[in-house]
Scaffold this active site. Structure first.
Site, PDB file in Angstrom:
ATOM      1  NE  ARG A 265       8.792  -3.204  16.640  1.00 31.06           N
ATOM      2  CZ  ARG A 265       8.851  -1.978  17.101  1.00 31.06           C
ATOM      3  NH1 ARG A 265       8.787  -0.937  16.270  1.00 31.06           N
ATOM      4  NH2 ARG A 265       8.963  -1.757  18.395  1.00 31.06           N
TER       5      ARG A 265
ATOM      6  CE  LYS B  38      -3.620   4.718   0.521  1.00 36.46           C
ATOM      7  NZ  LYS B  38      -2.210   4.603   0.880  1.00 36.46           N
TER       8      LYS B  38
ATOM      9  CG  ASP C   3      -1.858   1.168   1.258  1.00 42.85           C
ATOM     10  OD1 ASP C   3      -2.989   1.012   0.758  1.00 42.85           O
ATOM     11  OD2 ASP C   3      -1.477   2.253   1.743  1.00 42.85           O
TER      12      ASP C   3
ATOM     13  CG  HIS D  90      -4.522   9.851   0.100  1.00 43.58           C
ATOM     14  ND1 HIS D  90      -3.183   9.766  -0.178  1.00 43.58           N
ATOM     15  CD2 HIS D  90      -4.673   9.403   1.363  1.00 43.58           C
ATOM     16  CE1 HIS D  90      -2.553   9.292   0.884  1.00 43.58           C
ATOM     17  NE2 HIS D  90      -3.438   9.064   1.834  1.00 43.58           N
TER      18      HIS D  90
ATOM     19  CE1 TYR E  97       0.743   7.871   2.329  1.00 44.83           C
ATOM     20  CE2 TYR E  97       1.194   5.595   1.826  1.00 44.83           C
ATOM     21  CZ  TYR E  97       0.378   6.557   2.369  1.00 44.83           C
ATOM     22  OH  TYR E  97      -0.796   6.176   2.963  1.00 44.83           O
TER      23      TYR E  97
HETATM   24  P1  NAD Z   1       0.510   1.402  11.959  1.00 40.83           P
HETATM   25  O1  NAD Z   1      -0.662   1.267  12.859  1.00 40.83           O
HETATM   26  O2  NAD Z   1       0.775   0.366  10.948  1.00 40.83           O
HETATM   27  O3  NAD Z   1       1.745   1.626  12.907  1.00 40.83           O
HETATM   28  C1  NAD Z   1       3.047   1.695  12.432  1.00 40.83           C
HETATM   29  C2  NAD Z   1       3.993   1.857  13.609  1.00 40.83           C
HETATM   30  O4  NAD Z   1       3.728   0.851  14.583  1.00 40.83           O
HETATM   31  C3  NAD Z   1       5.423   1.655  13.160  1.00 40.83           C
HETATM   32  O5  NAD Z   1       6.009   2.881  12.822  1.00 40.83           O
HETATM   33  C4  NAD Z   1       6.072   1.016  14.355  1.00 40.83           C
HETATM   34  O6  NAD Z   1       6.539   2.043  15.171  1.00 40.83           O
HETATM   35  C5  NAD Z   1       4.950   0.331  15.072  1.00 40.83           C
HETATM   36  N1  NAD Z   1       4.950  -1.131  14.855  1.00 40.83           N
HETATM   37  C6  NAD Z   1       4.728  -1.820  13.693  1.00 40.83           C
HETATM   38  N2  NAD Z   1       4.791  -3.132  13.905  1.00 40.83           N
HETATM   39  C7  NAD Z   1       5.058  -3.309  15.220  1.00 40.83           C
HETATM   40  C8  NAD Z   1       5.244  -4.447  16.046  1.00 40.83           C
HETATM   41  N3  NAD Z   1       5.131  -5.691  15.564  1.00 40.83           N
HETATM   42  N4  NAD Z   1       5.499  -4.242  17.362  1.00 40.83           N
HETATM   43  C9  NAD Z   1       5.585  -2.999  17.855  1.00 40.83           C
HETATM   44  N5  NAD Z   1       5.415  -1.877  17.135  1.00 40.83           N
HETATM   45  C10 NAD Z   1       5.159  -2.033  15.825  1.00 40.83           C
HETATM   46  O7  NAD Z   1       0.379   2.867  11.295  1.00 40.83           O
HETATM   47  P2  NAD Z   1       0.580   3.541   9.882  1.00 40.83           P
HETATM   48  O8  NAD Z   1       1.944   3.368   9.385  1.00 40.83           O
HETATM   49  O9  NAD Z   1       0.042   4.904  10.067  1.00 40.83           O
HETATM   50  O10 NAD Z   1      -0.477   2.781   8.966  1.00 40.83           O
HETATM   51  C11 NAD Z   1      -0.173   1.656   8.169  1.00 40.83           C
HETATM   52  C12 NAD Z   1      -0.368   1.965   6.722  1.00 40.83           C
HETATM   53  O11 NAD Z   1      -1.672   2.525   6.489  1.00 40.83           O
HETATM   54  C13 NAD Z   1       0.567   3.056   6.172  1.00 40.83           C
HETATM   55  O12 NAD Z   1       1.864   2.603   5.935  1.00 40.83           O
HETATM   56  C14 NAD Z   1      -0.177   3.448   4.906  1.00 40.83           C
HETATM   57  O13 NAD Z   1       0.058   2.477   3.918  1.00 40.83           O
HETATM   58  C15 NAD Z   1      -1.631   3.404   5.384  1.00 40.83           C
HETATM   59  N6  NAD Z   1      -2.137   4.755   5.783  1.00 40.83           N
HETATM   60  C16 NAD Z   1      -3.111   5.318   5.034  1.00 40.83           C
HETATM   61  C17 NAD Z   1      -3.612   6.559   5.368  1.00 40.83           C
HETATM   62  C18 NAD Z   1      -4.702   7.160   4.539  1.00 40.83           C
HETATM   63  O14 NAD Z   1      -5.042   8.339   4.720  1.00 40.83           O
HETATM   64  N7  NAD Z   1      -5.288   6.445   3.623  1.00 40.83           N
HETATM   65  C19 NAD Z   1      -3.116   7.265   6.481  1.00 40.83           C
HETATM   66  C20 NAD Z   1      -2.112   6.658   7.239  1.00 40.83           C
HETATM   67  C21 NAD Z   1      -1.643   5.392   6.904  1.00 40.83           C
END
Ligand code: NAD
Length: 278
Positions: free
Chosen positions: A237, A76, A46, A109, A51
């Site tokens: 992770r 997006k 994704d 988006h 990004y």
């Molecule tokens: P997420 O909930 O996936 O959290 C990511 C963070 O959690 C990492 O930076 C890390 O610090 C921690 N983490 C990940 N795996 C872990 C583990 N096993 N143990 C402990 N900590 C851990 O948050 P995100 O990155 O905001 O969201 C995931 C994806 O969603 C993004 O990469 C993107 O592709 C998408 N996204 C979309 C939008 C949108 O507006 N459409 C907005 C934000 C994110």
């Protein structure tokens, strides 16, 4: 060997329920991170124009050498490309950057309803789908009122709605609306960007299954039917987040996690968010 289930979108296209997200992954780091994810077994990436790492995502997929049909790629539309003409051109920017001829899923988006009429942008998406430039089209951060307008004024029902969702923001009303209309829910920030991982309820449930809090939360999403793509650049992770198909939460555990809802957002409120990057 872990097998990730495929869900079937409303146009018959299959999507792996678990993918890998690359928001906030620097372009220089993206190639390595995506290759690690592909090595672990992820087959769904994704990304987004916003990004700034579509090119590196495309390079990693090409370098890894799988058949194009084996990796599901979402991108997006950038917020500064909304509108009919701009959206039609912008999709080619994604295809070029990713180095592919067809994107698996292309999303609006943000609704940006206070800035411009998203119905016009969606009509461009319908054209992109008809042209075969995307195998499926959808939206992100759309609220019920936004979806009602699309359903009432356009022809194609979005295949997905990608929204912020995690145990502190369970979005039950929006999830039910999506499901009722055949729109798959993708949960972004599925781990609440880490915020939910120290919650005592989650820690306890995870321990009972000999799993980590992250795995327990991701499992909760999967059992809800959500599509998820947690982000991490730490290989251990990335692997951990993949190992969520060998245990199951009970109904009571599912309810306990859902009961943590506080309607607490990490990201902006889609009704008012109006950021247009330059
Ligand atoms: P997420 O909930 O996936 O959290 C990511 C963070 O959690 C990492 O930076 C890390 O610090 C921690 N983490 C990940 N795996 C872990 C583990 N096993 N143990 C402990 N900590 C851990 O948050 P995100 O990155 O905001 O969201 C995931 C994806 O969603 C993004 O990469 C993107 O592709 C998408 N996204 C979309 C939008 C949108 O507006 N459409 C907005 C934000 C994110």
């Amino acid at each position: 060997m872990t097998t990730v289930p495929n869900l079937i979108l409303n146009n018959g296209v299959e999507i792996p329920q678990l993918g890998f997200g690359v928001f906030l992954v620097e372009p220089e780091e993206t190639r390595r991170a995506v290759i690690t994810a592909l090595e672990v077994g992820y087959r769904h990436i994704d990304t987004a124009q916003m990004y700034g790492n579509e090119k590196e995502v495309g390079q990693a997929i090409a370098e890894f050498g799988l058949d194009r049909s084996e990796v599901f790629v979402t991108s997006k539309l950038n917020n500064n490309k909304i509108g009919f003409d701009a959206a039609l051109t912008a999709v080619d920017g994604s295809l070029d950057a990713l180095g592919i001829e067809q994107i698996d899923l292309f999303l609006i988006h943000w609704p940006l309803a206070t800035v411009r009429d998203f119905v016009e942008t969606w009509k461009a998406f319908e054209r992109i789908y008809a042209d075969g430039r995307a195998r499926a089209i959808g939206v992100s951060n759309f609220q019920v009122a936004h979806l009602e307008r699309l359903l009432g004024e356009t022809d194609i029902v979005p295949a997905v709605n990608q929204i912020e969702a995690h145990p502190y923001l369970t979005q039950e009303g929006l999830l039910a609306f999506n499901a009722e209309h055949g729109i798959a829910t993708e949960a972004w920030s599925p781990l609440g960007r880490g915020a939910v991982l120290e919650d005592p309820v989650i820690v306890k449930i995870a321990k009972e299954h000999n799993k980590s809090p992250a795995q327990a939360v991701l499992r909760w999403h999967v059992q809800h039917g959500n599509i998820i793509f947690p982000k991490s650049v730490t290989p251990a992770r990335v692997r951990e987040n993949f190992e969520i198909f060998d245990f199951e939460l009970s109904t009571d555990e599912m309810d306990q996690v859902s009961g943590l809802n506080r309607d607490q957002r990490i990201g902006p409120d889609p009704d008012t968010f109006a950021m247009i990057p330059g």
